[in-house]
Design a protein around this motif. Structure first.
Motif, PDB file in Angstrom:
ATOM      1  N   VAL A 138       0.832  -1.205   0.000  1.00 21.32           N
ATOM      2  CA  VAL A 138       0.000   0.000   0.000  1.00 21.32           C
ATOM      3  C   VAL A 138       0.867   1.254   0.000  1.00 21.32           C
ATOM      4  O   VAL A 138       0.665   2.168  -0.819  1.00 21.32           O
ATOM      5  N   LEU A 139       1.845   1.317   0.907  1.00 19.90           N
ATOM      6  CA  LEU A 139       2.706   2.495   0.975  1.00 19.90           C
ATOM      7  C   LEU A 139       3.577   2.617  -0.272  1.00 19.90           C
ATOM      8  O   LEU A 139       3.797   3.722  -0.778  1.00 19.90           O
ATOM      9  N   PHE A 141       2.858   1.580  -3.296  1.00 22.24           N
ATOM     10  CA  PHE A 141       2.010   2.017  -4.411  1.00 22.24           C
ATOM     11  C   PHE A 141       1.775   3.526  -4.325  1.00 22.24           C
ATOM     12  O   PHE A 141       1.826   4.240  -5.333  1.00 22.24           O
ATOM     13  N   TRP A 142       1.508   3.997  -3.131  1.00 25.43           N
ATOM     14  CA  TRP A 142       1.289   5.435  -2.931  1.00 25.43           C
ATOM     15  C   TRP A 142       2.551   6.233  -3.286  1.00 25.43           C
ATOM     16  O   TRP A 142       2.466   7.256  -3.985  1.00 25.43           O
ATOM     17  N   MET A 143       3.706   5.773  -2.842  1.00 20.07           N
ATOM     18  CA  MET A 143       4.954   6.452  -3.176  1.00 20.07           C
ATOM     19  C   MET A 143       5.237   6.403  -4.670  1.00 20.07           C
ATOM     20  O   MET A 143       5.708   7.383  -5.267  1.00 20.07           O
ATOM     21  N   MET A 145       3.034   6.238  -7.102  1.00 19.75           N
ATOM     22  CA  MET A 145       2.118   7.160  -7.777  1.00 19.75           C
ATOM     23  C   MET A 145       2.633   8.595  -7.690  1.00 19.75           C
ATOM     24  O   MET A 145       2.501   9.379  -8.648  1.00 19.75           O
ATOM     25  N   ILE A 146       3.207   8.944  -6.564  1.00 16.26           N
ATOM     26  CA  ILE A 146       3.758  10.291  -6.414  1.00 16.26           C
ATOM     27  C   ILE A 146       4.994  10.472  -7.297  1.00 16.26           C
ATOM     28  O   ILE A 146       5.145  11.477  -8.002  1.00 16.26           O
ATOM     29  N   THR A 216       9.861  -0.725   2.030  1.00 18.60           N
ATOM     30  CA  THR A 216       8.866  -0.040   1.208  1.00 18.60           C
ATOM     31  C   THR A 216       9.478   0.597  -0.041  1.00 18.60           C
ATOM     32  O   THR A 216       8.865   0.539  -1.118  1.00 18.60           O
ATOM     33  N   ALA A 220       8.204   0.309  -3.937  1.00 10.45           N
ATOM     34  CA  ALA A 220       7.863   1.521  -4.688  1.00 10.45           C
ATOM     35  C   ALA A 220       8.592   1.569  -6.029  1.00 10.45           C
ATOM     36  O   ALA A 220       7.995   1.934  -7.051  1.00 10.45           O
ATOM     37  N   TRP A 246     -10.735   8.297  -9.614  1.00  9.29           N
ATOM     38  CA  TRP A 246     -10.915   6.949  -9.079  1.00  9.29           C
ATOM     39  C   TRP A 246     -11.155   5.940 -10.194  1.00  9.29           C
ATOM     40  O   TRP A 246     -10.647   4.827 -10.152  1.00  9.29           O
ATOM     41  N   PHE A 249      -7.899   5.204 -11.891  1.00  4.66           N
ATOM     42  CA  PHE A 249      -7.052   4.339 -11.068  1.00  4.66           C
ATOM     43  C   PHE A 249      -7.555   2.898 -11.086  1.00  4.66           C
ATOM     44  O   PHE A 249      -6.772   1.953 -11.228  1.00  4.66           O
TER      45      PHE A 249
END
Length: 345
Positions: A138-139, A141-143, A145-146, A216, A220, A246, A249
């Motif tokens: 989860v973390l 994927f978020w990183m 995306m940024i 993580t 990423a 959304w 994504f």
């Protein structure tokens, strides 16, 4: 009246046609391919031999040792024995969930026995694996995306993300051990008084936090590689069609990044199942934080053959997990290829 017959005209080949070859076809090509095959064999031979020495031989040796008894005192006769064949007894000792009771019958193995230690370590290992891989996915994927966006200083951010992953695990564990000290920065920062390595659940969460912080960035970067393979035109077309963030994504990013995501989860899962140095340095395996790898190292001090059986069981567990992942990924690839071919027809 006699008719003179001239010479039969010879049919000329069409313009641009290749002249016919009446000799053996492809002899030179076959020789070239055979020569390349011989060179490839000689060049790959050292690598194959090295892999056989460092991988195949230890695995076979561990399997052979796992069927031998450990040298020591015989509990029945009290005499010293050199070992000998044990059959599958070492595996029964580790996998058996039932132990003999003094008054007859069987009871559940207490934690101090081999069977109790094995199942406790297995549960702890899979708990660490599931929780850490989920958080890191989860973390990560978020990183990713940024980092996939275009902004000033993006290269610097990508390089900085690598720092936790580049630090050796032993150094990371020691740093977090100082931070999780009773008088460390974690308790000071959150104004709490927690013995992070002194009780079960704080110790487990200390291992999870440290491992998530370190690994993580690895997730990423792998996910970022998958995101960069998605054409920008796909997102532009979806925006023109009025798709929300959304929807883009869920319907574009997730399906297209799924192959890279599954590979990242596979690598991280196999790594987490072999977790050793981080919990060993942080807690020493105390407070129910003993993983399978830690249990193997501890058992070596008691007997090599019994530890070989445990290491073989651990290898089989990791192999089965990898096999399930590979089969799952392979089935999806075949299905997608078949669907693509049908669509083209």
């Amino acid at each position: 009246m006699a008719t003179e017959l001239g010479p039969t005209p010879v049919k000329q080949p069409a313009s641009g046609a290749a002249p016919a070859h009446h000799g053996p076809k492809g002899v030179g090509e076959d020789n070239r391919i055979a020569s390349q095959g011989r060179w490839a064999t000689w060049l790959l031979a050292p690598t194959v031999v090295a892999l056989a020495i460092v991988i195949v031989y230890p695995i076979i040796s561990a399997i052979v040792m796992s069927f031998q008894k450990d040298a020591g005192l015989d509990p029945v006769t009290g005499l010293f024995t050199d070992g000998g064949s044990a059959g599958i007894q070492n595996y029964v000792n580790w996998l058996g969930q039932q132990c003999a009771a003094q008054g007859g019958g069987t009871v559940a193995c207490p934690p101090g026995t081999l069977g109790g230690q094995f199942w406790s370590a297995t549960a702890t290992t899979f708990f660490f694996t599931v929780v850490t891989v989920a958080l890191e996915t989860v973390l990560g994927f978020w990183m990713a995306m940024i980092m996939a966006r275009t902004f000033k200083g993006r290269s610097l951010v990508r390089a900085a993300v690598l720092v936790p992953w580049a630090i050796p695990t032993a150094v990371t564990a020691q740093l977090w051990l100082f931070m999780f000290d009773f008088n460390g920065i974690i308790n000071k920062l959150f104004n709490v008084s927690i013995l992070w390595t002194g009780s079960e659940w704080p110790a487990k969460w200390a291992v999870i936090i440290a491992d998530t912080w370190k690994t993580t960035p690895f997730m990423a970067l792998l996910i970022l590689a998958g995101l960069q393979m998605i054409p920008a035109e796909v997102y532009e077309a979806s925006k023109v069609d009025g798709a929300s963030a959304w929807q883009r994504f869920r319907l574009i990013t997730l399906p297209l990044v799924k192959p890279a995501l599954m590979v990242a989860i596979l690598f991280r899962t196999l790594d987490a199942l072999r977790m050793f140095d981080l919990p060993y340095i942080l807690t020493g395996g105390a407070n129910n934080t003993t993983t399978l790898s830690i249990l193997v190292i501890n058992q070596i001090r008691q007997g090599f053959n019994s530890a070989a059986a445990l290491s073989t069981i651990t290898f089989i567990i990791i192999f089965l997990v990898a096999f399930i992942f590979v089969r799952f990924l392979g089935a999806n690839v075949v299905e997608q290829s078949g669907a693509t071919g049908k669509g083209k027809k």
